[in-house]
Design a protein around this motif. Structure first.
Motif, PDB file in Angstrom:
ATOM      1  N   UNK A  17       0.719  -1.166   0.001  1.00 54.55           N
ATOM      2  CA  UNK A  17      -0.033  -0.102  -0.007  1.00 54.55           C
ATOM      3  C   UNK A  17       0.946   1.207   0.052  1.00 54.55           C
ATOM      4  N   UNK A  18       2.046   1.197   0.700  1.00 59.64           N
ATOM      5  CA  UNK A  18       2.854   2.337   0.856  1.00 59.64           C
ATOM      6  C   UNK A  18       3.490   2.414  -0.656  1.00 59.64           C
ATOM      7  N   UNK A  19       3.874   1.290  -1.343  1.00 51.97           N
ATOM      8  CA  UNK A  19       4.648   1.578  -2.637  1.00 51.97           C
ATOM      9  C   UNK A  19       3.444   2.299  -3.589  1.00 51.97           C
ATOM     10  N   UNK A  20       2.305   1.776  -3.426  1.00 48.97           N
ATOM     11  CA  UNK A  20       0.996   2.410  -4.220  1.00 48.97           C
ATOM     12  C   UNK A  20       0.838   3.835  -4.201  1.00 48.97           C
ATOM     13  N   UNK A  21       1.020   4.184  -2.758  1.00 53.27           N
ATOM     14  CA  UNK A  21       0.790   5.576  -2.524  1.00 53.27           C
ATOM     15  C   UNK A  21       1.828   6.581  -2.933  1.00 53.27           C
ATOM     16  N   UNK A  22       3.284   5.899  -2.981  1.00 52.79           N
ATOM     17  CA  UNK A  22       4.153   6.688  -3.519  1.00 52.79           C
ATOM     18  C   UNK A  22       4.131   6.850  -5.053  1.00 52.79           C
ATOM     19  N   UNK A  23       3.750   5.664  -5.649  1.00 50.11           N
ATOM     20  CA  UNK A  23       3.712   5.874  -6.989  1.00 50.11           C
ATOM     21  C   UNK A  23       2.462   6.806  -7.488  1.00 50.11           C
ATOM     22  N   UNK A  24       1.454   6.684  -6.710  1.00 53.33           N
ATOM     23  CA  UNK A  24       0.409   7.646  -6.875  1.00 53.33           C
ATOM     24  C   UNK A  24       0.935   9.463  -6.931  1.00 53.33           C
ATOM     25  N   UNK A  25       1.770   9.658  -5.835  1.00 46.63           N
ATOM     26  CA  UNK A  25       2.267  11.009  -5.622  1.00 46.63           C
ATOM     27  C   UNK A  25       2.992  11.394  -6.795  1.00 46.63           C
ATOM     28  N   UNK A  26       4.118  10.288  -7.397  1.00 43.79           N
ATOM     29  CA  UNK A  26       4.848  10.484  -8.446  1.00 43.79           C
ATOM     30  C   UNK A  26       3.996  10.944  -9.831  1.00 43.79           C
ATOM     31  N   UNK A  27       3.284   9.922  -9.955  1.00 46.03           N
ATOM     32  CA  UNK A  27       2.415   9.993 -11.111  1.00 46.03           C
ATOM     33  C   UNK A  27       1.755  11.395 -11.160  1.00 46.03           C
ATOM     34  N   UNK A  28       1.143  11.583  -9.964  1.00 42.81           N
ATOM     35  CA  UNK A  28       0.397  13.087  -9.974  1.00 42.81           C
ATOM     36  C   UNK A  28       1.126  14.223 -10.177  1.00 42.81           C
ATOM     37  N   UNK A  29       2.405  14.039 -10.501  1.00 39.88           N
ATOM     38  CA  UNK A  29       3.273  15.211 -10.620  1.00 39.88           C
ATOM     39  C   UNK A  29       3.688  16.116  -9.751  1.00 39.88           C
ATOM     40  N   UNK A  30       3.424  15.663  -8.488  1.00 41.97           N
ATOM     41  CA  UNK A  30       3.705  16.417  -7.366  1.00 41.97           C
ATOM     42  C   UNK A  30       5.061  16.493  -6.970  1.00 41.97           C
ATOM     43  N   UNK A  31       5.836  16.906  -8.095  1.00 43.23           N
ATOM     44  CA  UNK A  31       7.345  17.095  -7.672  1.00 43.23           C
ATOM     45  C   UNK A  31       8.141  17.969  -8.498  1.00 43.23           C
TER      46      UNK A  31
END
Length: 607
Positions: free
Chosen positions: A593-607
């Motif tokens: 679940x944590x890996x999925x959350x990090x992936x969502x943050x990355x794909x959301x372009x929040x960086x």
């Protein structure tokens, strides 16, 4: 056609005269029993013949001093080896609940004579012949694990008395070995060549008996008695050990190493002893610090550091506890004071210096790990492998001490603040004091390592830590857990100290770690599946840290963020595939679940 029943083998009479003193012992008979025991069954031999052979041997050893019997050295070693094999086979079969009936009969018949056998083995334990003494050590261990009640107490009392007062160093060292083997014994111990079947290895014609559950247990009782007997004389034993260390000789090395190994086993979680049973054995740890000087033998350094590392067992024990026990915290404080105020690191026997080490390196995953190489100076003395091990262990134990101190301070401050209203002023004061001390300790560790190994002067501890432990997975992962917990434990204060922030920055550590494994997600998956490291704990905590401070994570990696996230995404896909096939050995959903959350943050372009 019905085959005639196979005739049972019968031991020959004990009048076999083989010249010299050999006629005193029925050597051929002992060899027959020994051979049958390798098959884990004595059913092919007659009970009276077995008992007669044992009686002849016992009478011979009881009526002749051990010194006179040294001319029968081979027969003596054969007799002890036969006893050892008999006790080990019997013990293993008893623990599994299926016992050869003939072995059971021999055990029952010999119960009344076990005192004479013990006296013989203790006499052999005190022998000046190291092979005879060591063989007796093995036999005593297995016999002791079979004893119950008062007999086991008497044996353990004699062994502990040997530790406390015997002048025979060989006897002392092997007495320690007996106690250590008892403490470390496990019911599930299995020889690598044996199968998992309880009856494996026994011939088809073996007549077996099934034991009641109550008869299959008892070794744990002996372990409990052993701890109590040691507890009674622990202060005396530690005093004698420190005396041996202070007056180190080659002859005493075996005793020192054996005792420190026993001490490590007593406090190890692997020994499966209760906290109350082992509490006394944490006393005296501070007395080992004083003898550690530049002149102390490197063997002593390594064993003391092993003991300290076991007490501060961070990755598998202390990091998981909400409230830390007093004993490991006291040792952590002692180590930090020693590094900060008493020049402890200057006493570490690491030989050589960074500018005298050339050419030698180990490569692991693309990272060059410096090791000792040939010196360009004829008078220079480079670090050998033993020195390198001491350096690794001392750095790891100091990292653990820092992590334990930070965790203890946070736990204590949180407990105080929860019992009263009004902010976290106490925690801030405590953490400010801790931060100043730890900053000095980290600086000294950094200087120490760079003075011994050719790391770049500007490389932070968060970077060289990975390279230092790159060839030892368990030490590497535990050091990474320590670094992460130090950083998160110091909280916002660490961000106000750029130098300390850089020294233990977990993002730097993780990036260097990924470089070490060539950015291969399969290595991370192997570490997750393995039970030999605390990588699950590390990854779980690091992913939580990423989720809480995503912007810091993304900005730290910058243009390399894509590389890092590619590894994590591939890891998530690999775990998904195993979970879908029910092949993952435990519940990995929290990490997933944590890996999925990090992936969502990355794909959301929040960086």
């Amino acid at each position: 056609m019905v085959e005639p029943q196979q005739k049972r083998a019968k031991l020959p009479p004990c009048s076999d005269d083989r010249g010299g003193g050999g006629q005193l012992l029925p050597r051929h008979d002992l060899e027959i029993i020994h051979t049958q025991l390798t098959r884990k069954c004595l059913c092919s031999l007659q009970l009276p013949d077995i008992l007669h052979t044992l009686a002849v041997c016992n009478d011979c050893f009881s009526s002749h001093p051990v010194v006179q019997l040294m001319r029968l050295r081979e027969e003596t070693l054969l007799y002890i080896s036969m006893l050892t094999l008999f006790f080990e086979v019997s013990l293993r079969q008893q623990s599994r609940g299926v016992l050869c009936s003939r072995i059971s009969q021999v055990v029952a018949a010999g119960a009344d004579n076990e005192g004479a056998v013990l006296d013989i083995l203790f006499a052999f334990l005190a022998s000046e012949d190291s092979y005879v003494s060591y063989s007796a050590c093995r036999a005593l261990t297995s016999l002791l694990l079979m004893l119950r009640g008062r007999p086991s107490e008497v044996v353990l009392e004699r062994l502990v008395d040997n530790l406390a007062s015997s002048a025979n160093l060989l006897e002392v060292g092997h007495s320690v070995e007996v106690v250590r083997r008892v403490i470390e014994w496990k019911d599930l111990d299995e020889h690598p060549l044996e199968g998992t079947d309880a009856e494996s290895g026994q011939p088809d014609e073996c007549v077996k008996i099934t034991l009641a559950p109550a008869d299959t247990q008892g070794a744990n009782e002996v372990k409990y008695v052993a701890t109590k007997k040691l507890d009674c004389k622990w202060y005396i034993l530690v005093a004698r050990l420190t005396q041996f260390i202070n007056e180190f000789t080659v002859e005493r090395e075996h005793v020192i190493v054996s005792f420190l190994t026993l001490w490590e086993s007593l406090i190890s979680v692997k020994a499966n002893l209760s906290v109350t049973d082992t509490k006394e054995f944490y006393s005296g740890l501070e007395r080992l610090m004083t003898p550690l000087t530049r002149q102390t033998h490197s063997v002593v350094w390594r064993k003391v550091l092993d003991l300290y590392n076991e007490v501060l067992c961070y990755g598998s024990t202390l990091a998981l506890q909400d409230n830390l026990a007093e004993e490991p915290c006291n040792l952590a404080h002692l180590l930090i004071r020693a590094v900060k105020d008493r020049r402890f690191l200057e006493c570490v026997p690491c030989g050589g210096s960074a500018d005298r080490i050339h050419g030698g390196s180990n490569s692991r995953g693309g990272i060059e790990v410096p090791t000792a190489g040939p010196s360009t100076s004829g008078s220079a003395t480079d670090m050998d492998r033993g020195d390198h091990t001491v350096l690794h262990k001392v750095v790891l134990v100091v990292l653990k001490a820092i992590a334990v101190t930070v965790k203890e301070t946070r736990c204590d401050s949180s407990s105080e603040n929860s019992s009263r209203s009004g902010g976290s002023g106490s925690e801030d004061v405590d953490m400010a004091i801790i931060e100043r001390s730890l900053r000095e300790v980290v600086r000294k560790v950094d200087d120490f390592v760079k003075s011994k190994l050719p790391f770049h002067p500007e490389s932070p501890m968060a970077e060289w830590m990975v390279r230092l432990f790159a060839d030892q997975d368990d030490w590497l992962v535990e050091s990474m857990v320590c670094g992460l917990d130090i950083f998160t434990g110091l909280g916002i204060r660490i961000r106000q100290q750029p130098e300390l922030h850089a020294c233990v920055n977990p993002h730097t550590t993780f990036l260097v770690f990924l470089e070490t494994v060539y950015l291969e997600h399969d290595v991370l998956l192997d570490l997750l599946v393995s039970n030999e490291t605390s990588f699950l704990l590390y990854l779980l905590r690091y992913l939580k840290f990423i989720r809480r401070s995503w912007h810091e994570f993304a900005s730290h990696y910058g243009r390399r963020l894509e590389e890092v996230m590619t590894v994590l995404i591939r890891l998530r896909c690999a775990i998904d595939r195993l979970v879908s096939k029910n092949l993952f050995p435990y519940n990995i959903n929290p990490v997933l679940k944590l890996l999925q959350k990090c992936e969502e943050l990355y794909e959301g372009g929040d960086h």
